[in-house]
Enzyme design. Structure first.
Site, PDB file in Angstrom:
ATOM      1  N   HIS A 129     -31.006 -68.979  39.526  1.00  0.00           N
ATOM      2  CA  HIS A 129     -31.404 -69.544  40.815  1.00  0.00           C
ATOM      3  C   HIS A 129     -30.274 -69.326  41.817  1.00  0.00           C
ATOM      4  O   HIS A 129     -29.097 -69.557  41.493  1.00  0.00           O
ATOM      5  CB  HIS A 129     -31.707 -71.035  40.695  1.00  0.00           C
ATOM      6  CG  HIS A 129     -32.182 -71.628  41.984  1.00  0.00           C
ATOM      7  ND1 HIS A 129     -33.450 -71.417  42.474  1.00  0.00           N
ATOM      8  CD2 HIS A 129     -31.543 -72.401  42.906  1.00  0.00           C
ATOM      9  CE1 HIS A 129     -33.581 -72.027  43.636  1.00  0.00           C
ATOM     10  NE2 HIS A 129     -32.439 -72.631  43.916  1.00  0.00           N
ATOM     11  N   GLY A 137     -36.546 -56.248  40.819  1.00  0.00           N
ATOM     12  CA  GLY A 137     -35.907 -56.264  39.508  1.00  0.00           C
ATOM     13  C   GLY A 137     -34.435 -55.912  39.512  1.00  0.00           C
ATOM     14  O   GLY A 137     -33.942 -55.297  38.572  1.00  0.00           O
TER      15      GLY A 137
END
Length: 204
Positions: free
Chosen positions: A111, A14
């Site tokens: 991405h 995270g």
């Protein structure tokens, strides 16, 4: 207009989630995180979210009989938390058209390559194997295809001759931690305009 509520989906540590939370805390993003969801019970993002007082829930894909059941549980948690914008931050699951339809134009993804080049799960490996001289990261809206939706922001890093997957990933990640909060800021400030299914304009 009421404040946006973010739902962040993670599968790992995270780190992008933490950069988003930091941006909220310093006032860059005028929103709050309603829930953090993971598909893996061991994801470190769960513990971090709990440590800063954010509701965090694991919806374990392995305990669901079907993709539909898994996504129905995710959506139920998001709706219960009042989520208005879904943030994919290292969420290693492909979402079905059913999920995308529930939050169309309200799902962002990051991405670690310059899309449309080097989509998929092994971007850094593929960049190095191809021999390209530049890589980077992309923030985009999510549609029904993997790593495909309309691009919001991109930034670049050089690919060095002695790069490994790890060194390239670390350099790209520094850009991710800047770019993702900026893209979310633009969304919640209503600065993004979808011109069609491919083009995003940033309003001044």
């Amino acid at each position: 207009m009421s404040k946006h509520i973010l739902g962040i989906l993670c599968s790992g540590r995270g780190s992008n989630m933490q950069s988003i939370l930091a941006a909220i805390n310093r006032g860059q993003i005028k929103a709050e995180v309603g829930i953090v969801l993971t598909d893996k019970p061991q994801a470190r993002a769960l513990e971090y979210a709990k440590s800063v007082g954010i509701k965090s829930v694991c919806v374990n894909r392995k305990e669901c009989q079907t993709q539909q059941e898994f996504e129905e549980k995710l959506i139920a948690e998001l709706k219960a938390a009042g989520v208005t914008l879904v943030i994919l931050a290292g969420f290693m699951r492909i979402l079905s058209p059913y999920f995308v339809g529930e939050y169309r134009h309200r799902i962002l993804n990051i991405h670690p390559s310059l899309l449309p080049s080097f989509g998929g799960a092994h971007a850094h490996r593929d960049v190095l194997a191809y021999g390209t001289k530049v890589s980077g990261c992309t923030i985009h809206f999510v549609d029904e295809c993997m790593d495909h939706g309309p691009i919001i922001l991109q930034d670049t890093v050089p690919v060095l001759d002695d790069d490994t997957e790890e060194t390239l990933a670390a350099r790209v990640l520094e850009k991710e931690h800047i770019l993702y909060p900026r893209a979310i800021e633009l969304f919640v400030d209503d600065k993004l305009e979808l011109l069609d299914d491919r083009h995003v304009r940033i309003k001044q």
